[in-house]
Design a protein around this motif. Structure first.
Motif, PDB file in Angstrom:
ATOM      1  N   ASN A 171     -20.755  -8.028   9.577  1.00 35.58           N
ATOM      2  CA  ASN A 171     -21.828  -7.378  10.319  1.00 35.58           C
ATOM      3  C   ASN A 171     -23.090  -7.261   9.468  1.00 35.58           C
ATOM      4  O   ASN A 171     -24.206  -7.488   9.949  1.00 35.58           O
ATOM      5  N   HIS A 172     -22.928  -6.930   8.186  1.00 40.41           N
ATOM      6  CA  HIS A 172     -24.086  -6.853   7.291  1.00 40.41           C
ATOM      7  C   HIS A 172     -24.717  -8.231   7.099  1.00 40.41           C
ATOM      8  O   HIS A 172     -25.949  -8.354   7.029  1.00 40.41           O
ATOM      9  N   LEU A 173     -23.904  -9.263   7.000  1.00 38.86           N
ATOM     10  CA  LEU A 173     -24.432 -10.619   6.833  1.00 38.86           C
ATOM     11  C   LEU A 173     -25.246 -11.045   8.051  1.00 38.86           C
ATOM     12  O   LEU A 173     -26.351 -11.588   7.913  1.00 38.86           O
ATOM     13  N   THR A 174     -24.727 -10.815   9.244  1.00 43.41           N
ATOM     14  CA  THR A 174     -25.417 -11.258  10.460  1.00 43.41           C
ATOM     15  C   THR A 174     -26.663 -10.410  10.729  1.00 43.41           C
ATOM     16  O   THR A 174     -27.692 -10.934  11.167  1.00 43.41           O
ATOM     17  N   ASN A 273     -25.720 -21.413  17.444  1.00 45.03           N
ATOM     18  CA  ASN A 273     -25.379 -20.566  16.301  1.00 45.03           C
ATOM     19  C   ASN A 273     -25.900 -19.137  16.360  1.00 45.03           C
ATOM     20  O   ASN A 273     -25.632 -18.345  15.443  1.00 45.03           O
ATOM     21  N   TYR A 274     -26.652 -18.806  17.405  1.00 42.90           N
ATOM     22  CA  TYR A 274     -27.242 -17.472  17.496  1.00 42.90           C
ATOM     23  C   TYR A 274     -27.025 -16.893  18.894  1.00 42.90           C
ATOM     24  O   TYR A 274     -26.876 -17.627  19.867  1.00 42.90           O
ATOM     25  N   PRO A 287     -27.312 -14.144  14.213  1.00 43.50           N
ATOM     26  CA  PRO A 287     -26.341 -15.218  13.961  1.00 43.50           C
ATOM     27  C   PRO A 287     -24.968 -14.859  14.501  1.00 43.50           C
ATOM     28  O   PRO A 287     -24.530 -13.711  14.402  1.00 43.50           O
ATOM     29  N   LEU A 288     -24.284 -15.845  15.094  1.00 51.01           N
ATOM     30  CA  LEU A 288     -22.953 -15.593  15.642  1.00 51.01           C
ATOM     31  C   LEU A 288     -21.937 -15.287  14.539  1.00 51.01           C
ATOM     32  O   LEU A 288     -21.056 -14.455  14.708  1.00 51.01           O
ATOM     33  N   TYR A 289     -22.052 -15.984  13.424  1.00 50.08           N
ATOM     34  CA  TYR A 289     -21.114 -15.804  12.313  1.00 50.08           C
ATOM     35  C   TYR A 289     -21.884 -15.483  11.033  1.00 50.08           C
ATOM     36  O   TYR A 289     -23.068 -15.800  10.899  1.00 50.08           O
ATOM     37  N   LYS A 474     -20.131 -10.353  23.355  1.00 52.51           N
ATOM     38  CA  LYS A 474     -19.588 -11.168  24.449  1.00 52.51           C
ATOM     39  C   LYS A 474     -19.343 -12.602  23.985  1.00 52.51           C
ATOM     40  O   LYS A 474     -18.283 -13.190  24.270  1.00 52.51           O
ATOM     41  N   ARG A 475     -20.317 -13.179  23.242  1.00 53.57           N
ATOM     42  CA  ARG A 475     -20.147 -14.554  22.752  1.00 53.57           C
ATOM     43  C   ARG A 475     -18.971 -14.648  21.780  1.00 53.57           C
ATOM     44  O   ARG A 475     -18.186 -15.592  21.824  1.00 53.57           O
ATOM     45  N   ARG A 476     -18.850 -13.671  20.888  1.00 52.73           N
ATOM     46  CA  ARG A 476     -17.749 -13.692  19.924  1.00 52.73           C
ATOM     47  C   ARG A 476     -16.403 -13.549  20.619  1.00 52.73           C
ATOM     48  O   ARG A 476     -15.411 -14.175  20.231  1.00 52.73           O
TER      49      ARG A 476
END
Length: 537
Positions: A171-174, A273-274, A287-289, A474-476
């Motif tokens: 979560n911090h990365l995204t 990717n987003y 970002p998704l990941y 939702k995407r994840r």
């Protein structure tokens, strides 16, 4: 275990305190890992003593006091590290704005830009100390910023990078690479806000309308700041209004950097990717990941990586999310040292808190839920407790329905209240008059330390499934239902850990949402044994 000959124990960092059985178990396991294992995942329950493990392993790898970066989610956890270990062993660094520039009467973030440079600068001194410290503690946000600027700052590569509370890492990365544009920003740059229908419309508006307005405001503010800087070239104390203007310019520069990142993306990259998240007052790209950010910023900073949390749950899924090769990773989950009688989790279903819980046909079920909570509060008439609600809708409903029906004073930070989350938590945890309090909130599953009489009971009224109205979630979920289920179980286990904090401490947890039965069946395999053993139906 205490009689085992462990080379790694020679580097135990807590003088006067013997390592506990669980700590020895983890260190022995780490020392005997094959050399090709680069990513070490340790699932250690609440109160398991995680902080010495990273420092011990760091010292063992470096054959000295250590060579590590230690990342934590919050400044308060940085301070806990700071207070627990000798400064010769560890140094905690904070962002520039946390240090005071005395000659210019402002913070170092602003003062460092004003010429001439101060002869003595607390932030500059802290940076110099950091570079020579064996173990450096940083919060996630500051660490990512410094890692991004690493060649410029010459931080150097360390033997070990430790991620404390690593379930929060992605979560911090995204969020670090997220772009949020809301009504407040639009007012700042004098443009009309929009609610874009899709990614294409959002990016077209950003490129052709929003970004030009941001650059225009930057140019105006830059000339004002240049004049301010010229006025303060004699190390005078800075006027607060001038400091605010400089702070606004710095904020715009950061905002422009993030916008530039998104403008450089192709539309296909953006879609794949987003996620575009749309709310009433803002929209956001995220970002998704976190895997690309992890590999770009974190991986170059160390030779080995230690991930620690009480809720990693699934090694392979966790590795997948961060792009870690599973064959280069090892995972251990240890038992809780807390007596099981001190941490019971009573599953006592009152109603199913899924979509439609507030409809007219659920009146009887809602009545049963309220009656059960009142019963629990009466059982704990002399205790303070908390209720996890999963959403503000549930929190508002419970706050109103319970008012005047229980002996505890109800505290909340619902949207119609005059309190922020931090204000309510501060008052609840300090409780100078020793009142009997009940804190109702959708956002206290983590970061709350209610040891002893600060919290004796813990109610989960709604399983904290992530909110599917958030397009990122939702995407994840569409990409992995396992991920969605894991987040819910992670939230439950974190919530139960708010109140029993030490071996001698005790508290009761009550789960009232019928959805827990389904969640436990779906995620039984990866749920830690120590948690499953505590459940009483």
């Amino acid at each position: 275990l205490y009689n085992m000959s462990l080379d790694i124990i020679q580097y135990w960092p807590m003088e006067g305190y013997k390592p506990r059985k669980s700590q020895l178990e983890v260190l022995n396991w780490i020392q005997n890992l094959p050399s090709h294992i680069k990513y070490i995942l340790c699932e250690v329950p609440v109160g398991g003593g995680k902080s010495p493990l990273g420092i011990n392993y760091s010292a063992y790898l470096a054959n000295s006091l250590g060579s590590s970066f230690i990342l934590t989610p919050q400044k308060i956890l940085q301070k806990q590290y700071q207070d627990s270990f000798d400064r010769s062993r560890l140094f905690s660094l904070y962002g520039k704005s946390n240090y005071t520039c005395v000659p210019k009467d402002t913070n170092c973030d602003i003062g460092s830009d004003i010429k001439p440079k101060c002869a003595q600068c607390p932030h500059r001194d802290a940076m110099a100390t950091m570079k020579h410290s064996p173990n450096i503690v940083l919060n996630y946000t500051l660490a990512l910023l410094l890692f991004m600027l690493s060649p410029e700052l010459s931080l150097g590569k360390r033997e070990l990078l430790v991620f404390d509370e690593c379930h929060q890492l992605e979560n911090h990365l995204t969020e670090f690479k997220a772009l949020q544009i809301g009504d407040k920003r639009c007012r700042q740059f004098k443009v009309k806000s929009i609610s874009p229908k899709n990614e294409y419309e959002a990016m077209d508006w950003i490129e052709n309308t929003y970004f030009p307005a941001v650059k225009h405001e930057y140019n105006i503010l830059k000339s004002v700041v240049d004049e301010i800087m010229n006025r303060y070239e004699r190390n005078e104390a800075m006027d607060k209004a001038d400091a605010d203007v400089i702070g606004k310019l710095k904020d715009i520069v950061k905002h422009m950097d993030v916008i530039n990142h998104y403008i450089k993306l192709t539309r296909d990259e953006l879609i794949d990717n987003y996620a575009l998240i749309r709310e009433k007052t803002f929209f956001k790209f995220k970002p998704l990941y976190g895997k690309d950010i992890f590999h770009e910023y974190c991986k170059p900073m160390a030779n080995k990586f230690l991930f620690m949390s009480s809720t990693i749950l699934d090694k392979d899924a966790y590795c997948h999310d961060l792009g870690i090769p599973p064959n280069e990773a090892a995972f251990i989950s240890i038992d809780s040292e807390f007596p099981i009688d001190n941490r019971p989790v009573f599953y006592s279903p009152a109603m199913k808190m899924t979509y439609g819980w507030d409809k007219d046909d659920k009146k009887q079920s809602r009545k049963k839920m309220i009656e059960k909570i009142i019963e629990i509060c009466k059982t704990h008439v002399d205790d303070c407790g908390i209720i996890h609600t999963g959403s503000f809708n549930v929190a508002s409903w419970l706050s109103k329905e319970l008012e005047g029906k229980i002996s505890q004073r109800i505290m909340h930070h619902n949207p119609d209240s005059d309190y922020t989350r931090d204000q309510v938590i501060d008052e609840f945890t300090n409780n100078e008059n020793n009142e009997k309090l009940l804190l109702i909130s959708p956002s206290i599953t983590e970061g709350l330390d209610l040891k002893e009489d600060k919290g004796r009971f813990n109610i989960i009224s709604k399983i904290p499934f992530p909110n599917l109205s958030d397009n990122w979630i939702k995407r994840r979920m569409e990409l992995s239902k396992e991920w969605y289920t894991r987040q819910a179980m992670l939230g439950v286990i974190q919530a139960t850990g708010r109140t029993t904090r030490t071996i001698e401490d005790w508290s009761y947890t009550y789960i009232l949402d019928q959805s827990f039965d389904m969640l436990l069946k779906m995620y039984y395999k990866h749920t830690p044994k120590w948690f499953k053993d505590s459940i009483i139906r």
